[in-house]
Design a protein around this motif. Structure first.
Motif, PDB file in Angstrom:
ATOM      1  N   HIS A   1       0.843  -1.192   0.000  1.00 57.08           N
ATOM      2  CA  HIS A   1       0.000   0.000   0.000  1.00 57.08           C
ATOM      3  C   HIS A   1       0.879   1.244   0.000  1.00 57.08           C
ATOM      4  O   HIS A   1       1.890   1.305   0.702  1.00 57.08           O
ATOM      5  CB  HIS A   1      -0.934  -0.005   1.215  1.00 57.08           C
ATOM      6  CG  HIS A   1      -2.127   0.853   1.029  1.00 57.08           C
ATOM      7  ND1 HIS A   1      -2.147   2.169   1.398  1.00 57.08           N
ATOM      8  CD2 HIS A   1      -3.340   0.587   0.509  1.00 57.08           C
ATOM      9  CE1 HIS A   1      -3.336   2.685   1.117  1.00 57.08           C
ATOM     10  NE2 HIS A   1      -4.072   1.737   0.570  1.00 57.08           N
ATOM     11  N   GLU A   2       0.511   2.222  -0.787  1.00 57.58           N
ATOM     12  CA  GLU A   2       1.369   3.392  -0.997  1.00 57.58           C
ATOM     13  C   GLU A   2       1.721   4.148   0.282  1.00 57.58           C
ATOM     14  O   GLU A   2       2.791   4.731   0.376  1.00 57.58           O
ATOM     15  CB  GLU A   2       0.745   4.346  -2.007  1.00 57.58           C
ATOM     16  CG  GLU A   2      -0.578   4.950  -1.565  1.00 57.58           C
ATOM     17  CD  GLU A   2      -1.251   5.750  -2.663  1.00 57.58           C
ATOM     18  OE1 GLU A   2      -1.620   6.899  -2.385  1.00 57.58           O
ATOM     19  OE2 GLU A   2      -1.403   5.230  -3.765  1.00 57.58           O
ATOM     20  N   SER A   3       0.866   4.127   1.273  1.00 59.52           N
ATOM     21  CA  SER A   3       1.156   4.852   2.506  1.00 59.52           C
ATOM     22  C   SER A   3       1.906   3.999   3.525  1.00 59.52           C
ATOM     23  O   SER A   3       2.252   4.478   4.596  1.00 59.52           O
ATOM     24  CB  SER A   3      -0.145   5.365   3.131  1.00 59.52           C
ATOM     25  OG  SER A   3      -0.930   4.272   3.577  1.00 59.52           O
TER      26      SER A   3
ATOM     27  N   GLU B   1       0.658   1.541   5.075  1.00 55.76           N
ATOM     28  CA  GLU B   1      -0.366   0.881   5.884  1.00 55.76           C
ATOM     29  C   GLU B   1      -1.672   0.949   5.119  1.00 55.76           C
ATOM     30  O   GLU B   1      -1.857   1.807   4.272  1.00 55.76           O
ATOM     31  CB  GLU B   1      -0.509   1.536   7.251  1.00 55.76           C
ATOM     32  CG  GLU B   1      -1.023   2.943   7.204  1.00 55.76           C
ATOM     33  CD  GLU B   1      -1.141   3.593   8.577  1.00 55.76           C
ATOM     34  OE1 GLU B   1      -0.790   2.971   9.583  1.00 55.76           O
ATOM     35  OE2 GLU B   1      -1.591   4.728   8.629  1.00 55.76           O
TER      36      GLU B   1
ATOM     37  N   ARG C   1      -0.310  -2.864   8.911  1.00 51.77           N
ATOM     38  CA  ARG C   1       1.018  -2.503   8.416  1.00 51.77           C
ATOM     39  C   ARG C   1       1.906  -3.742   8.468  1.00 51.77           C
ATOM     40  O   ARG C   1       1.918  -4.462   9.464  1.00 51.77           O
ATOM     41  CB  ARG C   1       1.608  -1.413   9.298  1.00 51.77           C
ATOM     42  CG  ARG C   1       3.080  -1.119   9.063  1.00 51.77           C
ATOM     43  CD  ARG C   1       3.627  -0.084  10.043  1.00 51.77           C
ATOM     44  NE  ARG C   1       2.977   1.192   9.870  1.00 51.77           N
ATOM     45  CZ  ARG C   1       3.377   2.126   8.986  1.00 51.77           C
ATOM     46  NH1 ARG C   1       4.420   1.900   8.228  1.00 51.77           N
ATOM     47  NH2 ARG C   1       2.740   3.263   8.890  1.00 51.77           N
TER      48      ARG C   1
END
Length: 119
Positions: free
Chosen positions: A57-59, A61, A102
């Motif tokens: 996932h780009e963030s 988390e 995460r």
């Protein structure tokens, strides 16, 4: 492995020595048990997809709402996420009504190190 006890692949620098590249030397019984538990959890296609969705996932988390479309019911997604948490592959944090997952960078690093060739 002890049921319900989280897998701790890499807690600190001293722990890194416990998970050598598989080509470096034969694993001890304890190392093999710890690593097999992790691979067993990832051996399920739904768990592997959930782990991959959180890890990529780009963030860094992902909200459960963003990764739960894996072709199974919501209770089954929860069951698989719980298993990934139990073995230490994912951590989670509740924010309001949503839970964010995460994949810890140290876990991914330990997995990469273990599967790489020793120098």
């Amino acid at each position: 492995m002890h049921p319900g006890k989280p897998l701790q692949i890499l807690e600190d620098e001293a722990e890194a020595a416990c998970c050598p590249p598989l080509t470096e030397r034969p694993l001890t019984a304890e190392e093999a048990e710890r690593i097999a538990t992790m691979f067993h959890a990832l051996g399920n296609p739904v768990r592997l997809r959930l782990f991959s969705a959180a890890a990529s996932h780009e963030s860094g988390e992902a909200c459960v709402c963003d990764i739960s479309d894996v072709g199974v019911s919501a209770p089954t997604v929860s069951h698989h996420l719980k298993k990934l948490k139990e073995v230490g592959l994912l951590t989670s944090e509740r924010r309001g009504t949503w839970v964010f997952y995460r994949a810890e960078p140290s876990v991914i690093d330990a997995m990469s190190q273990m599967l790489s060739r020793s120098a």
